[in-house]
Design an enzyme around this catalytic site. Sequence first.
Site: not given
Length: 610
Positions: A326, A436
């Site tokens: 990220v 998830d």
Amino acid sequence: MAATGIDERAFNLTPEEYARVKEIFTQAIAMTPEARDAYIAKAAEDDESMIAQVQSLLEHHIEETVLDASDATDTVNDDVNDNIVLDAAPESDTFLVQKDVWEDNRQILRRRLMIIATVMTIIITVSTVDWFLLATEDTDYIARLIAFVVSLTAAIILYRNQNLSLLQIRIAELMVMANVGLLAIDLDIRMTCNVIEAEKPNMSTMLASINNWNYGTWSLIIFIYGVFMPNRWQRAACVLLPMAAAPYLVTELTTAIAADQYGKNIQDLMHNDLLGRPLSPPLIAACISIFAAHTIHGARTSAFQARRLAQYRLIDLIGEGGMGRVFKAEHLLLKRSCAIKLIQPDKNADSRALRRFEREVRATAQLTHPHTVQVYDYGQTNDGIFFFAMELLPGMNLGELIKKTGPLPPERAVHFLIQVSDALREAHEVGLIHRDIKPGNIFISERGGIRDYTKLLDFGLVREVKVDPSLSQTTMMIAGTPSFMAPEQATHPEQNDVRSDIYSLGMVGYYMLTGHGPFKGQTPIQIMMAQVNETPAPPSAHQPGIPADVEEIILKCLEKAPENRITSAIELRDALLKCKCSRDWTAMLASQWWNAQKPSPATIAKSPET
């Protein structure tokens, strides 16, 4: 990607003009193609240059933006190959990259000019004081005073005004560099005149030394400008080549002054031991500096392109996990900060699963619930790396929070569960299953002045889990994280539905209340088997003081059979709202907790394995 037409005025747009181009572009992209041209012409007041820049940006946007209203409906057919591949480092210099480069250059130029002006001010001050203390005769300080005032004024203006346009900074550059050059000319003429007036026996040697000083000084000025100031080679050549002729003109000027004021012909004396023969040091310095300017500008442009992804510039790595990295990033045009998540799919991943991921990112981008992270953009690089751009959030994920504080008070845990279940409600209603839900995908932030504001991240990620570490070829593709996944995700992945998310959220609630999950195992498969076969102990067995109504809801979510669980996110939210402690975690308590923490940089969850 096709190259876009760029006129030089694009780099000299004033902040007001650039803001106007941005405003017109932002409005135009929301219009139909038929209505755009008329709107742009009217909004730009028929300014051809501004219209050209808006059209260039629109072409770039249409070519590289991957989210489109038509994509939102493409959520069913797995056989449709709708991959959109973007080049992460396009070869052409687009308006956006060059604009970004020159915006950075503008600040570099401002800072470096400020440094030069400040150093000049200090040198003039020190040398003038020294000259004043040692002078035995009247000295003319006018030139030094003028140079001091110009340098000091330029340094103050450049320091106080950080938003000067490129044109204004170039004017300041002219003032500073002209000031340096004129001071060098004044010193050369004065030293020459002083030597002639003194009529010393070694005048020939001294005049040659002064002239060599003249050529050496200009060579140094040329070299510093070429290397220190960001320029294209064309502009550097326009500035430096005339500058290389300056010492020759100064030599001729001093020769003329000596003949006119002192009746001395010093032309031959000035050329004794001249550094300009057989090669000209200023010209050599100019050629080297022009090449250096070209190399530096090219390297900076390449660096910006290399850190560019579609319409985004990557700034810093802020997180890394099993599925990818990220980066903090910025939209090149809108200057909007965001987080870019790069996902490297496994080489053996099913192409249908990858296409499903693409569609679900598109669908996620259509979600509008305030507790769902906002997705701005999505795409795929030529290397097969998926990326999507989402809002940049200050704070920490739930896993980091638990590691920092330990188990949460029941009222705070319920507060978070209500927000997440509310976000899930919207996703489930449009047919999205998260798959998830875990602490790493629940981000605790501050939005609009509200503390403990939850954001749900990362819908639909598929990950690979090894059944046995000793058997490297034995793998299975699952959606979820073993410690938080529902039993059916391990046994019948194709039968996942909204109740699988309810189970995972119940596991998150268990984790918040106790600081750990109910099941332990040495390997992912052991944990998955425990999810299927073992009954979790009540949270109060690990952490006394948990209210009975909260515990009952958590255990109801953790039923092995989906039909025995709470059936929907809205039912879970309503049940949590009925808990006696559901209103006990107030905004004041949240503010007190966050005020006690050290400020954290803007980041976004890196989705670690929890």
